[in-house]
Design a protein around this motif. Structure first.
Motif, PDB file in Angstrom:
ATOM      1  N   LEU A 146       0.823  -1.213   0.000  1.00 27.89           N
ATOM      2  CA  LEU A 146       0.000   0.000   0.000  1.00 27.89           C
ATOM      3  C   LEU A 146       0.857   1.263   0.000  1.00 27.89           C
ATOM      4  O   LEU A 146       0.555   2.230  -0.721  1.00 27.89           O
ATOM      5  N   GLU A 147       1.914   1.259   0.803  1.00 26.72           N
ATOM      6  CA  GLU A 147       2.800   2.427   0.866  1.00 26.72           C
ATOM      7  C   GLU A 147       3.382   2.743  -0.499  1.00 26.72           C
ATOM      8  O   GLU A 147       3.413   3.910  -0.927  1.00 26.72           O
ATOM      9  N   GLN A 163      -0.286  -1.960  12.831  1.00 27.12           N
ATOM     10  CA  GLN A 163      -1.064  -2.137  14.062  1.00 27.12           C
ATOM     11  C   GLN A 163      -2.541  -1.874  13.815  1.00 27.12           C
ATOM     12  O   GLN A 163      -3.409  -2.527  14.409  1.00 27.12           O
ATOM     13  N   ASN A 164      -2.846  -0.930  12.946  1.00 30.08           N
ATOM     14  CA  ASN A 164      -4.227  -0.650  12.556  1.00 30.08           C
ATOM     15  C   ASN A 164      -4.883  -1.919  12.025  1.00 30.08           C
ATOM     16  O   ASN A 164      -6.017  -2.260  12.387  1.00 30.08           O
ATOM     17  N   ALA A 197      -4.621   4.107   8.833  1.00 30.24           N
ATOM     18  CA  ALA A 197      -3.885   5.145   9.546  1.00 30.24           C
ATOM     19  C   ALA A 197      -2.398   5.092   9.230  1.00 30.24           C
ATOM     20  O   ALA A 197      -1.883   4.099   8.710  1.00 30.24           O
ATOM     21  N   SER A 198      -1.702   6.149   9.578  1.00 33.54           N
ATOM     22  CA  SER A 198      -0.242   6.170   9.464  1.00 33.54           C
ATOM     23  C   SER A 198       0.373   5.506  10.689  1.00 33.54           C
ATOM     24  O   SER A 198      -0.276   5.357  11.744  1.00 33.54           O
ATOM     25  N   GLU A 199       1.614   5.122  10.572  1.00 37.82           N
ATOM     26  CA  GLU A 199       2.345   4.566  11.713  1.00 37.82           C
ATOM     27  C   GLU A 199       2.453   5.606  12.831  1.00 37.82           C
ATOM     28  O   GLU A 199       2.363   5.270  14.018  1.00 37.82           O
ATOM     29  N   ALA A 200       2.622   6.854  12.465  1.00 42.47           N
ATOM     30  CA  ALA A 200       2.768   7.915  13.466  1.00 42.47           C
ATOM     31  C   ALA A 200       1.512   8.076  14.314  1.00 42.47           C
ATOM     32  O   ALA A 200       1.590   8.318  15.518  1.00 42.47           O
ATOM     33  N   ARG A 218      -6.987   8.916   8.988  1.00 41.45           N
ATOM     34  CA  ARG A 218      -6.724   8.246   7.710  1.00 41.45           C
ATOM     35  C   ARG A 218      -5.532   8.881   7.018  1.00 41.45           C
ATOM     36  O   ARG A 218      -5.440  10.094   6.880  1.00 41.45           O
ATOM     37  N   ALA A 219      -4.607   8.012   6.555  1.00 45.40           N
ATOM     38  CA  ALA A 219      -3.409   8.495   5.870  1.00 45.40           C
ATOM     39  C   ALA A 219      -3.335   8.023   4.427  1.00 45.40           C
ATOM     40  O   ALA A 219      -2.593   8.587   3.620  1.00 45.40           O
TER      41      ALA A 219
END
Length: 268
Positions: A146-147, A163-164, A197-200, A218-219
């Motif tokens: 996805l990234e 983790q999401n 979501a983002s990792e951050a 949402r990222a």
């Protein structure tokens, strides 16, 4: 008392077999990877595994310098694990015998492909991840693809949150947290929930927890995905023409023969 004496003899024997020239390197490795063992016996066992793996690394890399291998090995945080532990911790993919997919044919089977593609050079690959002692490879494989495709589409490279997926793409999608899952089922979750979501904003803990995702964090998003045929040429074509691909290696008995190479592989 006999048992204690026998244990002392065995411990002394194991300790005597250690290479004292590696003491400083062993201490540095433990400090680097925050290794602490519950007692001396366990530490000696791990030291023996570490030295065995180190000897294997040195022998392999010497052969690689002679052109006998195309990759090198190196010590890492898994260098004190057995092959059986590696399979238990990280080889969590189990496909049912009746598992079927419908691959999407690529557009041009006659396209001339490059000898190699490094998508890092195109800004489609994020930082190296560590799944820890959790069978969450399915989540990391999903976010890796996805990234890359999100960056290719939008020009924005973002570390997304495994983790999401671990917390939210669970039993409803037939995934099992740290006990394994499937990438396409995780993608179904992202599609159904209009994002990830983002990792951050949703950091990794290597443990299953309650789902905390909402649209405000949402990222990235995903609208569809496709399967690649199970052959090397199709994977080569997809990787060369599309971008990073989510892959998994089915853990079979044959994997035991090469698990040490995966365990100690050193990225270029």
């Amino acid at each position: 008392m006999l048992g204690a004496s026998l244990l002392a003899v065995l411990c002394a024997t194991v300790w005597a077999e250690f290479d004292s020239r590696l003491d400083q390197e062993w201490d540095l490795w433990k400090k680097t990877h925050h290794k602490k063992y519950q007692n001396e016996v366990v530490e000696m066992f791990r030291r023996a595994l570490w030295e065995e793996n180190l000897n294997h690394i040195n022998a392999h890399n010497m052969e690689a310098s002679l052109g006998l291998h195309t990759y090198t090995l190196g010590v890492n945080h898994m260098s004190d694990l057995t092959k059986e532990e590696m399979l238990t911790l990280y080889a969590t993919l189990r496909l049912p015998k009746d598992f079927k997919i419908t691959p999407t044919p690529l557009q041009d089977r006659n396209e001339i492909l490059p000898d190699g593609v490094d998508w890092r050079e195109s800004g489609l690959v994020t930082s190296v991840k560590d799944q820890g002692e959790c069978g969450s490879c399915w989540a990391f494989s999903t976010v890796g693809a996805l990234e890359g495709l999100w960056a290719k589409t939008t020009g924005k490279l973002v570390d997304l949150s495994p983790q999401n997926l671990l917390d939210c793409a669970g039993l409803k999608y037939f995934n099992f947290g740290c006990l394994g899952g499937k990438m396409h089922r995780a993608l179904n979750y992202v599609i159904d929930n209009h994002g990830i979501a983002s990792e951050a904003s949703y950091p990794y803990t290597a443990e299953y927890s309650d789902c905390r995702y909402n649209a405000s964090i949402r990222a990235a998003n995903c609208s569809s995905y496709h399967f690649v045929s199970e052959d090397e040429l199709s994977l080569k074509e997809a990787t060369a023409t599309i971008g990073p691909i989510a892959v998994a290696i089915v853990a079979t008995d044959n994997l035991m023969q090469c698990v040490q190479q995966y365990q100690l592989y050193q990225a270029p």
